[in-house]
Design a protein around this motif. Sequence first.
Motif, PDB file in Angstrom:
ATOM      1  N   THR A   1       0.827  -1.207   0.000  1.00  0.00           N
ATOM      2  CA  THR A   1       0.000   0.000   0.000  1.00  0.00           C
ATOM      3  C   THR A   1       0.859   1.254   0.000  1.00  0.00           C
ATOM      4  O   THR A   1       0.516   2.271  -0.611  1.00  0.00           O
ATOM      5  CB  THR A   1      -0.928   0.000   1.227  1.00  0.00           C
ATOM      6  OG1 THR A   1      -1.715  -1.186   1.223  1.00  0.00           O
ATOM      7  CG2 THR A   1      -1.846   1.203   1.217  1.00  0.00           C
ATOM      8  N   GLU A   2       1.995   1.175   0.677  1.00  0.00           N
ATOM      9  CA  GLU A   2       2.896   2.318   0.763  1.00  0.00           C
ATOM     10  C   GLU A   2       3.365   2.766  -0.623  1.00  0.00           C
ATOM     11  O   GLU A   2       3.379   3.963  -0.924  1.00  0.00           O
ATOM     12  CB  GLU A   2       4.097   1.957   1.637  1.00  0.00           C
ATOM     13  CG  GLU A   2       4.944   3.135   2.051  1.00  0.00           C
ATOM     14  CD  GLU A   2       5.935   2.756   3.126  1.00  0.00           C
ATOM     15  OE1 GLU A   2       6.306   3.629   3.916  1.00  0.00           O
ATOM     16  OE2 GLU A   2       6.345   1.566   3.185  1.00  0.00           O
ATOM     17  N   PHE A   3       3.694   1.810  -1.482  1.00  0.00           N
ATOM     18  CA  PHE A   3       4.153   2.163  -2.825  1.00  0.00           C
ATOM     19  C   PHE A   3       3.018   2.727  -3.674  1.00  0.00           C
ATOM     20  O   PHE A   3       3.234   3.621  -4.499  1.00  0.00           O
ATOM     21  CB  PHE A   3       4.789   0.953  -3.497  1.00  0.00           C
ATOM     22  CG  PHE A   3       6.118   0.587  -2.920  1.00  0.00           C
ATOM     23  CD1 PHE A   3       7.253   1.318  -3.231  1.00  0.00           C
ATOM     24  CD2 PHE A   3       6.238  -0.471  -2.039  1.00  0.00           C
ATOM     25  CE1 PHE A   3       8.479   1.005  -2.682  1.00  0.00           C
ATOM     26  CE2 PHE A   3       7.456  -0.790  -1.483  1.00  0.00           C
ATOM     27  CZ  PHE A   3       8.586  -0.052  -1.803  1.00  0.00           C
ATOM     28  N   CYS A   4       1.822   2.212  -3.473  1.00  0.00           N
ATOM     29  CA  CYS A   4       0.670   2.764  -4.199  1.00  0.00           C
ATOM     30  C   CYS A   4       0.399   4.204  -3.774  1.00  0.00           C
ATOM     31  O   CYS A   4       0.087   5.061  -4.609  1.00  0.00           O
ATOM     32  CB  CYS A   4      -0.566   1.897  -3.962  1.00  0.00           C
ATOM     33  SG  CYS A   4      -0.448   0.215  -4.603  1.00  0.00           S
ATOM     34  N   LEU A   5       0.543   4.482  -2.485  1.00  0.00           N
ATOM     35  CA  LEU A   5       0.353   5.849  -2.003  1.00  0.00           C
ATOM     36  C   LEU A   5       1.435   6.781  -2.529  1.00  0.00           C
ATOM     37  O   LEU A   5       1.153   7.940  -2.889  1.00  0.00           O
ATOM     38  CB  LEU A   5       0.341   5.869  -0.469  1.00  0.00           C
ATOM     39  CG  LEU A   5      -0.985   5.560   0.215  1.00  0.00           C
ATOM     40  CD1 LEU A   5      -0.802   5.512   1.733  1.00  0.00           C
ATOM     41  CD2 LEU A   5      -2.048   6.593  -0.143  1.00  0.00           C
ATOM     42  N   LEU A   6       2.667   6.300  -2.583  1.00  0.00           N
ATOM     43  CA  LEU A   6       3.751   7.127  -3.129  1.00  0.00           C
ATOM     44  C   LEU A   6       3.499   7.470  -4.594  1.00  0.00           C
ATOM     45  O   LEU A   6       3.775   8.586  -5.033  1.00  0.00           O
ATOM     46  CB  LEU A   6       5.091   6.396  -2.976  1.00  0.00           C
ATOM     47  CG  LEU A   6       5.655   6.304  -1.556  1.00  0.00           C
ATOM     48  CD1 LEU A   6       6.886   5.418  -1.536  1.00  0.00           C
ATOM     49  CD2 LEU A   6       5.995   7.690  -1.021  1.00  0.00           C
ATOM     50  N   ALA A   7       2.963   6.515  -5.352  1.00  0.00           N
ATOM     51  CA  ALA A   7       2.631   6.781  -6.750  1.00  0.00           C
ATOM     52  C   ALA A   7       1.506   7.809  -6.849  1.00  0.00           C
ATOM     53  O   ALA A   7       1.537   8.705  -7.715  1.00  0.00           O
ATOM     54  CB  ALA A   7       2.236   5.485  -7.449  1.00  0.00           C
ATOM     55  N   SER A   8       0.501   7.713  -5.975  1.00  0.00           N
ATOM     56  CA  SER A   8      -0.596   8.691  -5.976  1.00  0.00           C
ATOM     57  C   SER A   8      -0.087  10.078  -5.618  1.00  0.00           C
ATOM     58  O   SER A   8      -0.528  11.082  -6.197  1.00  0.00           O
ATOM     59  CB  SER A   8      -1.673   8.257  -4.969  1.00  0.00           C
ATOM     60  OG  SER A   8      -2.237   7.011  -5.314  1.00  0.00           O
TER      61      SER A   8
END
Length: 316
Positions: free
Chosen positions: A115-122
Motif C-alpha cells: 500500500t505504501e508504494f501505491c500511495l507514493l505513486a498517488s
Amino acid sequence: CSFFFAFLINQTVVTEFILQGFPGSAELQKYLFVPILFIYFLTILGNILIIVIVVHDPHLHNPMYFFLGNFSSLEIFYVTTLSPKMLAHFLTKKKSICFYCCISQAFFHFFLGATEFCLLASMSFDRYIAICKPLHYSVIMNYRFCLQLALGSWLGGLLTVIVQMVLLCQLPFCGPNMINHFYCDVTPLLGLVCANTYLLEQMVLVGSVLLLFSTFLLTAVSYSFIIFTVTRISSSSGRQKAFSTCVAHLAVVSIQYGTVMFMYVKPTGHTSLNMNKVVSLLNTLITPLLNPFIYTLRNKEVKDSLKRGLTWKKVF
C-alpha cells in the motif's frame, strides 16, 4: 485474519515459530531494547504530529497533505506491526510467536508495504498535476478523486498480497519452526514449508516486480514531466519554489524503492537472509522514523503551520 486461517490444512503441525532475531548474546540484545523503543515511540509521535498538523491547520487542507496524512497513518500501522513483538523478544529467552500471529504479521507487513508504494505513486501524480497543470489542479484533484486514489491505494495493496497469503496458509508446516529473522517475513517462511514452494515463490517474485514496476513507472513518468516543466520556468526562484514541493517526496521514494528492491526483487533462493536483516531494519524502523523529519524539515508550509501557533494547548 480468521478468513486466512480457515484455509489451513491438516498437515500443518507447527503451532509456533521461533525467531532467531539479531546475532549476538542475550545480554547484548537487551541493550538494543532502549534505543529501538526510543525509535518506535519517536516514529509514532512524529507521524501523529504530522496528522495533527494536517487536520488542525486549514491552510493544509489540500490534496498534497491529504495524502501525507494517509501516508503517516500507514507508517504508524506499519511500524506497530513489527516493533512491539521485536521489543518483547529482547527481554525474553524464548523468542516464540504463535502460528496464527506469525501469518498475521507476515500478511500485514506485506499488505502495508504494498500500500505504501501505491500511495507514493498517488502522491507523485498529485505533484504532477500541481506543477504541470496548475490551472486545472483544483478541478482534477477534487475531494472525491483524492478519496478514490487513497482508497485505491489501500485496495491495490490488499489485492497484491491476498492471493499469495491464502496460498501460503494452505501449505503444510511440519517442522522445523526456526525463522532466521527478527519478524515473520514471507521469504524465510517459505523455507519452512514441507512442500514444493516454487509456484508461490514465483508468484511472490512476479507480484513484487509488477507492483514495484507499475508504481515506479508512474512515479518516474510524473517526475519526468515535472522536471521538463520546471526547466521551462524562466525565473530561478520560480524553479526552486516549484521543485521544493517534490524534494521530500523524492527522498522518501528513493529510500523505499532502494531497500525493497534489494530484499524482494530477486529469486528467493539467492536471497541472503543475514543481509536482509540489516536492510529490513532500515526499512521497518529507520525509514518510518525519517519520514516525519523529511516532510517537516524540508517543507516550508508545515514549518509555517507550526509557527502559526500549533501549541500543545491547541493540540489537546
